[in-house]
Write an enzyme that holds these catalytic residues in place. Structure first.
Site, short mmCIF file in Angstrom:
data_model
loop_
_atom_site.label_atom_id
_atom_site.label_comp_id
_atom_site.label_asym_id
_atom_site.label_seq_id
_atom_site.Cartn_x
_atom_site.Cartn_y
_atom_site.Cartn_z
CB SER A 143 0.86 -2.67 3.29
OG SER A 143 0.25 -1.43 3.28
CG HIS A 164 -1.73 -2.58 8.64
ND1 HIS A 164 -2.47 -3.57 8.04
CD2 HIS A 164 -1.37 -1.75 7.63
CE1 HIS A 164 -2.53 -3.35 6.73
NE2 HIS A 164 -1.88 -2.25 6.47
CD GLU A 176 -4.44 -6.29 9.91
OE1 GLU A 176 -5.14 -7.19 9.46
OE2 GLU A 176 -3.37 -5.92 9.35
CG ASN A 214 -2.85 -5.80 3.41
OD1 ASN A 214 -3.95 -5.47 3.02
ND2 ASN A 214 -1.95 -4.91 3.80
#
Ligand SMILES: CCCCCCCCCCCCCC(=O)CC(=O)SCCNC(=O)CCNC(=O)[C@H](O)C(C)(C)COP(=O)(O)OP(=O)(O)OC[C@H]1O[C@@H](n2cnc3c(N)ncnc32)[C@H](O)[C@@H]1OP(=O)(O)O
Ligand SMILES: NC(=O)C1=CN([C@@H]2O[C@H](COP(=O)(O)OP(=O)(O)OC[C@H]3O[C@@H](n4cnc5c(N)ncnc54)[C@H](O)[C@@H]3O)[C@@H](O)[C@H]2O)C=CC1
Length: 309
Positions: A143, A164, A176, A214
């Site tokens: 992450s 991701h 991602e 994120n």
């Protein structure tokens, strides 16, 4: 121009060959994310080995996958026989192991989803690098850690990238795809093509902190925690406000519990270590206390809120 076309044709055919070759997938880590990635890979026709150092975690993951795949099948098929066939075929493609090294010897793609700790991830990838075939692509589902730093543990930076996924993996459509400067075009194309076979919409990300989602989501969660720590609002009211006022499916505290406060703390601590003077990454007494008490959120039965086991 002819030379460029020849190169393009060669790189396209190389990546087509690589993506066509992604049949055997090893997923390391059978927690929230690893179980979801393994499930979706098996559902979409891949032969999957799901690995965890903890045999109990594997058992819990099998239960979670069983529940989740029934929900998926119910939605996908009106006919019960077809749903059962889908489930049994997918589960038939999924095996488990507690030995990561022996699980990669026939793998085309390794997706790592273990604890969010750079040293632990590097140690794992160094061991896998010595055991996996030359062509195997390595990817991390981290992450918050730099993909380039994790890849340093291997001699295959050209076959290394970030994949991701989002929680819950069987539901969230986004993937991602992260490239480092050394990631070859063929590897990147193969990761994107594989993401599409997984039924995901892919976005391209550079190896920057938090990638896309994120980078925006984590500061929002930090702000929510600070607001509660200042006594400005309760977690319940913040969650209600963000769901009803901003249209989010979960409020920030519900989402923290869903992601796992332990994972959240690993992320914050890692960023604070990398950038100690940044006030954004100051640790939270509320989160530290809950994690020290084993209150990780939904997965442990209690976090910010309590859950029925
Ligand atoms: C200063 C210190 C601060 C410390 C804290 C810092 C925290 C940092 C955290 C960083 C986090 C980083 C995490 C990460 O890297 C990236 C992420 O993954 S972020 C999380 C992204 N996910 C979300 O945002 C999820 C938001 N929630 C939702 O979309 C919905 O609430 C959810 C789909 C989860 C559930 O929907 P809901 O309507 O509430 O429940 P239902 O049970 O009705 O489900 C709806 C629908 O979906 C199906 N479904 C749900 N779960 C599953 C599953 N596991 N498997 C299969 N299917 C599932 C369900 O069947 C329903 O289908 P229908 O067809 O509608 O019936
Ligand atoms: N929880 C979330 O919502 C998301 C998490 N991620 C990332 O995915 C990764 C995994 O997160 P979660 O699944 O939430 O964690 P988790 O805590 O649910 O599961 C991690 C699993 O890895 C296992 N493990 C630890 N070291 C191992 C090793 N050396 N070899 C094999 N297995 C090992 C643990 O036993 C545990 O079962 C982390 O990098 C996290 O940042 C990414 C997207 C979303």
């Amino acid at each position: 121009m002819a030379f460029f076309n020849q190169l393009t044709r060669r790189s396209l055919s190389q990546s087509a060959a690589m993506s066509a070759a992604i049949k055997n997938v090893t997923v390391i880590g059978s927690g929230l994310m690893g179980a979801g990635i393994a499930q979706v890979a098996a559902q979409t026709g891949h032969t999957v080995t799901m690995v965890d150092i903890d045999g109990e975690a594997v058992k819990k993951a099998e239960k979670r996958i069983g529940d989740s795949i029934h929900r998926v099948a119910k939605k996908k098929f009106a006919d019960g026989d077809e749903a059962n066939k889908f489930i049994s075929e997918a589960l038939g493609r999924l095996s488990t192991s507690t030995d990561a090294v022996s699980s990669v010897t026939a793998s085309d793609l390794v997706v790592e989803a273990i604890v969010e700790n750079l040293d632990v991830k590097k140690k794992l990838f160094a061991q896998l690098d010595a055991a996996a075939p030359q062509h195997t692509i390595f990817a991390s589902n981290t992450s918050s850690l730099p993909i380039g730093k994790i890849a340093e543990a291997t001699n295959r930076k050209d076959r290394f990238g970030g994949l991701h996924f989002f929680n819950p993996v069987p539901v969230m459509k986004l993937l991602e795809v992260v490239r480092i400067p050394e990631t070859s075009q063929a590897t990147y194309d193969a990761m994107v093509a594989w993401g599409k076979t997984m039924g995901k919409v892919t976005v391209a990300c550079k190896d920057t902190p938090g990638f896309i989602v994120n980078r925006l989501l984590v500061p929002y969660m930090f702000e929510a925690v600070r607001m509660v720590e200042r006594g400005d609002a309760s977690p319940r009211d913040v969650d209600t406000a963000m769901k009803l006022g901003a249209g989010y499916p979960m409020g920030p505290f519900e989402l923290m519990d869903y992601v796992g406060l332990d994972t959240g703390k690993f992320i914050v601590d890692g960023w604070a270590k990398a950038d100690p003077d940044n006030p954004l990454f100051k640790s939270s007494e509320l989160v530290n206390k809950l994690v020290s008490e084993g209150k990780f959120g939904v997965k442990s039965g209690e976090g910010i809120y309590k859950y029925k086991k």
